[in-house]
Design an enzyme around this catalytic site. Structure first.
Site, PDB file in Angstrom:
ATOM      1  N   MET A  19      50.463  33.474  25.728  1.00 22.08           N
ATOM      2  CA  MET A  19      50.267  34.086  24.425  1.00 22.08           C
ATOM      3  C   MET A  19      50.973  35.443  24.347  1.00 22.08           C
ATOM      4  O   MET A  19      50.935  36.221  25.309  1.00 22.08           O
ATOM      5  CB  MET A  19      48.778  34.277  24.149  1.00 22.08           C
ATOM      6  CG  MET A  19      47.932  33.020  24.308  1.00 22.08           C
ATOM      7  SD  MET A  19      48.294  31.737  23.097  1.00 22.08           S
ATOM      8  CE  MET A  19      47.668  32.500  21.603  1.00 22.08           C
TER       9      MET A  19
ATOM     10  N   HIS B  57      42.379  40.108  29.221  1.00 22.37           N
ATOM     11  CA  HIS B  57      42.829  40.929  28.098  1.00 22.37           C
ATOM     12  C   HIS B  57      42.835  40.065  26.833  1.00 22.37           C
ATOM     13  O   HIS B  57      42.394  38.916  26.848  1.00 22.37           O
ATOM     14  CB  HIS B  57      44.207  41.510  28.406  1.00 22.37           C
ATOM     15  CG  HIS B  57      44.247  42.309  29.672  1.00 22.37           C
ATOM     16  ND1 HIS B  57      43.615  43.515  29.785  1.00 22.37           N
ATOM     17  CD2 HIS B  57      44.801  42.039  30.889  1.00 22.37           C
ATOM     18  CE1 HIS B  57      43.791  43.986  31.027  1.00 22.37           C
ATOM     19  NE2 HIS B  57      44.504  43.102  31.713  1.00 22.37           N
TER      20      HIS B  57
ATOM     21  N   ALA C  38      50.944  55.702  67.388  1.00 23.13           N
ATOM     22  CA  ALA C  38      50.899  54.397  66.708  1.00 23.13           C
ATOM     23  C   ALA C  38      52.125  53.559  67.048  1.00 23.13           C
ATOM     24  O   ALA C  38      52.956  53.267  66.180  1.00 23.13           O
ATOM     25  CB  ALA C  38      50.763  54.592  65.205  1.00 23.13           C
TER      26      ALA C  38
ATOM     27  N   HIS D  95      44.299  36.508  26.980  1.00 21.27           N
ATOM     28  CA  HIS D  95      43.477  35.514  27.665  1.00 21.27           C
ATOM     29  C   HIS D  95      42.391  34.968  26.735  1.00 21.27           C
ATOM     30  O   HIS D  95      42.100  33.768  26.731  1.00 21.27           O
ATOM     31  CB  HIS D  95      42.828  36.119  28.909  1.00 21.27           C
ATOM     32  CG  HIS D  95      43.795  36.600  29.942  1.00 21.27           C
ATOM     33  ND1 HIS D  95      44.103  37.929  30.088  1.00 21.27           N
ATOM     34  CD2 HIS D  95      44.529  35.933  30.876  1.00 21.27           C
ATOM     35  CE1 HIS D  95      44.971  38.067  31.075  1.00 21.27           C
ATOM     36  NE2 HIS D  95      45.255  36.873  31.562  1.00 21.27           N
TER      37      HIS D  95
ATOM     38  N   THR E  17      40.033  32.751  37.148  1.00 21.28           N
ATOM     39  CA  THR E  17      40.911  33.907  37.182  1.00 21.28           C
ATOM     40  C   THR E  17      40.539  34.803  38.350  1.00 21.28           C
ATOM     41  O   THR E  17      39.406  34.772  38.829  1.00 21.28           O
ATOM     42  CB  THR E  17      40.832  34.698  35.859  1.00 21.28           C
ATOM     43  OG1 THR E  17      41.729  35.810  35.918  1.00 21.28           O
ATOM     44  CG2 THR E  17      39.421  35.211  35.601  1.00 21.28           C
ATOM     45  N   ARG E  18      41.492  35.586  38.817  1.00 19.55           N
ATOM     46  CA  ARG E  18      41.228  36.632  39.813  1.00 19.55           C
ATOM     47  C   ARG E  18      41.684  37.979  39.272  1.00 19.55           C
ATOM     48  O   ARG E  18      41.842  38.946  40.024  1.00 19.55           O
ATOM     49  CB  ARG E  18      41.933  36.353  41.147  1.00 19.55           C
ATOM     50  CG  ARG E  18      43.219  35.586  41.106  1.00 19.55           C
ATOM     51  CD  ARG E  18      43.928  35.543  42.443  1.00 19.55           C
ATOM     52  NE  ARG E  18      44.870  36.638  42.578  1.00 19.55           N
ATOM     53  CZ  ARG E  18      46.135  36.598  42.186  1.00 19.55           C
ATOM     54  NH1 ARG E  18      46.635  35.503  41.640  1.00 19.55           N
ATOM     55  NH2 ARG E  18      46.917  37.638  42.344  1.00 19.55           N
TER      56      ARG E  18
ATOM     57  N   ARG F 147      41.475  61.421  69.799  1.00 21.80           N
ATOM     58  CA  ARG F 147      41.190  60.997  71.170  1.00 21.80           C
ATOM     59  C   ARG F 147      39.986  61.767  71.742  1.00 21.80           C
ATOM     60  O   ARG F 147      39.187  61.219  72.485  1.00 21.80           O
ATOM     61  CB  ARG F 147      42.421  61.239  72.056  1.00 21.80           C
ATOM     62  CG  ARG F 147      43.477  60.158  71.958  1.00 21.80           C
ATOM     63  CD  ARG F 147      43.108  58.966  72.793  1.00 21.80           C
ATOM     64  NE  ARG F 147      44.099  57.895  72.726  1.00 21.80           N
ATOM     65  CZ  ARG F 147      43.970  56.734  73.360  1.00 21.80           C
ATOM     66  NH1 ARG F 147      42.897  56.485  74.104  1.00 21.80           N
ATOM     67  NH2 ARG F 147      44.874  55.803  73.242  1.00 21.80           N
TER      68      ARG F 147
ATOM     69  N   ALA G 124      47.524  29.675  41.417  1.00 22.65           N
ATOM     70  CA  ALA G 124      47.202  30.017  42.811  1.00 22.65           C
ATOM     71  C   ALA G 124      48.456  30.249  43.645  1.00 22.65           C
ATOM     72  O   ALA G 124      48.460  30.032  44.857  1.00 22.65           O
ATOM     73  CB  ALA G 124      46.332  28.931  43.464  1.00 22.65           C
TER      74      ALA G 124
ATOM     75  N   ARG H  54      50.934  28.477  34.741  1.00 24.38           N
ATOM     76  CA  ARG H  54      52.158  28.423  35.533  1.00 24.38           C
ATOM     77  C   ARG H  54      51.875  29.029  36.908  1.00 24.38           C
ATOM     78  O   ARG H  54      51.190  30.024  37.039  1.00 24.38           O
ATOM     79  CB  ARG H  54      53.280  29.224  34.865  1.00 24.38           C
ATOM     80  CG  ARG H  54      53.779  28.679  33.564  1.00 24.38           C
ATOM     81  CD  ARG H  54      54.775  29.611  32.886  1.00 24.38           C
ATOM     82  NE  ARG H  54      56.092  29.565  33.509  1.00 24.38           N
ATOM     83  CZ  ARG H  54      56.563  30.491  34.340  1.00 24.38           C
ATOM     84  NH1 ARG H  54      55.821  31.544  34.662  1.00 24.38           N
ATOM     85  NH2 ARG H  54      57.780  30.390  34.864  1.00 24.38           N
ATOM     86  N   ASP H  55      52.406  28.389  37.938  1.00 26.61           N
ATOM     87  CA  ASP H  55      52.279  28.886  39.307  1.00 26.61           C
ATOM     88  C   ASP H  55      50.824  29.194  39.659  1.00 26.61           C
ATOM     89  O   ASP H  55      50.502  30.243  40.225  1.00 26.61           O
ATOM     90  CB  ASP H  55      53.151  30.128  39.506  1.00 26.61           C
ATOM     91  CG  ASP H  55      53.378  30.456  40.985  1.00 26.61           C
ATOM     92  OD1 ASP H  55      53.352  29.524  41.805  1.00 26.61           O
ATOM     93  OD2 ASP H  55      53.573  31.638  41.307  1.00 26.61           O
TER      94      ASP H  55
END
Length: 541
Positions: A303, A173, A448, A176, A168-169, A407, A265, A262-263
Site C-alpha cells: 500500500m 503503520h 580483545a 498495514h 509481523t515482527r 582485570r 520471513a 513478499r520475501d
C-alpha cells in the site's frame, strides 16, 4: 531417582512452549533422528504430516555422553523452573552442512539460522516426546498470551468462523492497517493480529515497544473485528519453508486465511549482497500446500499513500500519472536517528511517539566506544583522552572500562587462557551494554584479540544503542619498542606464556568504524581529536 536435567536456551524454550501448547501440532516433542531426516528431505514427519522446519534439541557432547536411549530427562528454563520431561528416543550427531543446505538452501553464515547451526548451536541432537510439567512463565502482556485452544474458544464465543491471520515482527503503520482492512473486506473475515514476540531478527524493535504500538493500532479497526495475541516463536528467518510453518501454526489457532507478503520471513542479503530467496518464493510454496493445510493464502498488497486522494491505495491500483509516497524501513530509521518527525500520513501519532521513545535520536542515544589493539598500542592513552573530551561535553554520563582496571575489579579470578580472555572481554561487553541501554557512554579498552568475542559484544550492545569499534592498529614492532612494562621482552624469552602478538594470535578487525595508528607520527591530542570528530560525523554528538 536422580533425573539428569538440561537448561534450555532461549530458542529451545520458545520451541518447547510451542510444542506444549499445540502451536507446532502434530509435533509432540523434539524431533527424533527419523523425523528429522524425513523433514529435511520431504518436509514431512514420519507419519506423513506436513512439517517444513526441523525442531531439534541441540546439546553438548558432555551432556549427551551421560544420556541413554529411553532415559527420561528434565528440561528447565534458565531460572531453574521445570518445564517438561523428555523421554529420549534418539541421540545423534547431524550433518549440519546438509541441514543448512536442505532447509535453508545455503551454507552462508550471513543467514541467521545457518549461523546458529554452524557456529552457535550444540553439535549433538536429542529427540523424544515431551511430558508437560508447567508452561513457561510470562510476566508481561498476560492478556495476549493465548494458546491455540483458547483462541478457538474465543472465536467460537464471538461467532467468528472466518479469520485471517497477520504475522509481523515490526510495528504497524497506516499502510498495514489499510492492507489488513482490505484483506478482511475482500475475504469477509475477522482479523487475528498475531505478532512474534520470541526470537526475531537482530536489530528488530523490542517486543515491549511493539506491543504498545499494536494496542494503539487495534483501536483503528471496527469494533469487535480484530483480536491481538502474541506468539513466542523463535524465528529462523527461513523464507519459504518458514512461511509454511507459520501457516500451519495459524491453522492450529483456528484461522482460515493467512496473509503472506513478499520475501516472508526473509533473512535479508547473503555475503555477496544478494537476497537469499526470490521475493515471491514463500507465496508460491504456500499456494502449493494451502489445500492440504486447509488455510487460504492471501497475498500482502503493498500500500502507498496518494496525496491527491489523501488515502492509501494498493500499488497495483495506481494510475500512471498518480504521485504516491511511501517510507522504507531504512528511511524510517534515518528519520528517528536524526530526531525528525515521522509524517502523519505514514503513521499514527501514538505509534510515532513510542518509536521515538524506543529509538532516540543519535545525539541522545547511549553508545559504546570499543577499543581493540595490541598491548602498548596506545589504547589506554587515547581512551583516557576521549573520556575527558566527552566529560567536557557533559551531555551523557561516561564510564571507562580499561582492560587493567577490569582485570583488577571484575575479572580478578581469570587467567589468560583463550577461554578466560573471551570471558573477560564478554563481561566487559555486558557491562557496556547496560551502560549503553541506560543512555550512557561506555569506553572499553581491552586488548580483545579474538574476532568472535568482539562480534558477540557488537551484537549485544547494538540492541541497545550505538557501537563504534576503534582499532588502534599500531604495529607489533612499535609496541615492542615501547614495552613500558617489559612484557614483550618476557614473552620473547618464553617467560610469559600466551602473550598476544607473540605466543597467542591477535585477529585484526576487518571493518572497524575507526582505525587509528598511534605509532608516534601524530600526537595523542591529535589522535583524540580525530576520534572525537569521527563520533560527531557518525552523529552521536
Amino acid at each position: 531417582m536422580n533425573i539428569k536435567s538440561w537448561t534450555l536456551t532461549d530458542r529451545q524454550l520458545c520451541d518447547c512452549e510451542l510444542i506444549l501448547d499445540g502451536s507446532f501440532k502434530p509435533l509432540n516433542g523434539f524431533m527424533t533422528k527419523k523425523e528429522y531426516n524425513s523433514v529435511l528431505r520431504t518436509m514431512r514427519l514420519g507419519n506423513g504430516k506436513l512439517f517444513p522446519i526441523p525442531i531439534t534439541l541441540d546439546v553438548d557432547k558432555n551432556f549427551s555422553n551421560r544420556i541413554n536411549i529411553d532415559e527420561k530427562i528434565l528440561l528447565r528454563e534458565k531460572e531453574g523452573f521445570q518445564i517438561a520431561y523428555m523421554v529420549v528416543e534418539s541421540i545423534w550427531e547431524p550433518d549440519l552442512l546438509k541441514e543448512s543446505n536442505l532447509v535453508y538452501g545455503t551454507q552462508d553464515a550471513f543467514h541467521p539460522a545457518v549461523d546458529y547451526i554452524l557456529n552457535k548451536g550444540n553439535k549433538i541432537y536429542l529427540g523424544g516426546k515431551l511430558i508437560k510439567i508447567a508452561m513457561p512463565i510470562h510476566y508481561d502482556y498476560k492478556q495476549y498470551r493465548i494458546s491455540p485452544n483458547k483462541a478457538k474458544n474465543i472465536f467460537s464465543k464471538l461467532g467468528w468462523n472466518k479469520i485471517v491471520a497477520f504475522q509481523t515482527r515490526n510495528p504497524l503503520h497506516r499502510a498495514h492497517v489499510e492492507m489488513t482492512m482490505k484483506s478482511m473486506e475482500k475475504t469477509n473475515t475477522k482479523l487475528f493480529l498475531h505478532p512474534v514476540v520470541g526470537l526475531t531478527k537482530s536489530g528488530d524493535i523490542d517486543h515491549y515497544t511493539r506491543v504498545r504500538c499494536y494496542e494503539y493500532v487495534l483501536k483503528k479497526y471496527p469494533k469487535d473485528s480484530a483480536i491481538l495475541a502474541l506468539l513466542p516463536l523463535a524465528m529462523r528467518m527461513g523464507g519459504p519453508r518458514e512461511a509454511l510453518l507459520h501457516a500451519i501454526i495459524r491453522k492450529n489457532y483456528g484461522c482460515t486465511h493467512f496473509i503472506v507478503g513478499r520475501d516472508h520471513a526473509g533473512p535479508g542479503l547473503d555475503s555477496n549482497g544478494k537476497p537469499f530467496y526470490n521475493p515471491y518464493e514463500a507465496q508460491e510454496l504456500l499456494k502449493k500446500y494451502q489445500s492440504e493445510i486447509k488455510i487460504k493464502m492471501i497475498p500482502f498488497q503493498f500500500m502507498v499513500y496518494v496525496p491527491s486522494y489523501k488515502k492509501y491505495k494498493a500499488i497495483e491500483e495506481i494510475k500512471k500519472d498518480d504521485e504516491y509516497k511511501t517510507i522504507s524501513g531504512t528511511e524510517l530509521r534515518s528519520l528517528l536517528d536524526k530526531g525528525k518527525s515521522i509524517p502523519e500520513w505514514f503513521s499514527y501519532l501514538e505509534v510515532s511517539q513510542e518509536l521515538k521513545n524506543s529509538r532516540p535520536a543519535l545525539d541522545k542515544r547511549g553508545f559504546t566506544l570499543f577499543f581493540t589493539g595490541l598491548s602498548g598500542s596506545g589504547k589506554s592513552t587515547i581512551a583516557n583522552g576521549i573520556l575527558i573530551k566527552l566529560m567536557e561535553k557533559g551531555n551523557r554520563p561516561v564510564t571507562l572500562l580499561d582492560g587493567d582496571l577490569v582485570r583488577t575489579h571484575l575479572s580478578s579470578e581469570l587467567g589468560f587462557s583463550r577461554e578466560h580472555r573471551s570471558l573477560n572481554v564478554q563481561r566487559i561487553g555486558f557491562v557496556a551494554s547496560e551502560i549503553t541501554k541506560n543512555g550512557g557512554i561506555a569506553i572499553c579498552a581491552p586488548i580483545a584479540p579474538y574476532a568472535d568475542d568482539r562480534d558477540v559484544n557488537r551484537k549485544l550492545i547494538s540492541k541497545y544503542g550505538g557501537y563504534i569499534e576503534v582499532f588502534i592498529n599500531t604495529s607489533l614492532k612499535k609496541c615492542e619498542e615501547r614495552d613500558s612494562k617489559g612484557l614483550y621482552k618476557l614473552a620473547r624469552e618464553g617467560k610469559l606464556k600466551e602473550f598476544t602478538g607473540i605466543s597467542d594470535p591477535y585477529e585484526k578487525p576487518k571493518n572497524p568504524e575507526v582505525s587509528i595508528n598511534s605509532d608516534g607520527s601524530l600526537s595523542p591530542e591529535k589522535l583524540v581529536d580525530i576520534l572525537y570528530h569521527k563520533i560527531i560525523e557518525i552523529g552521536y554528538l
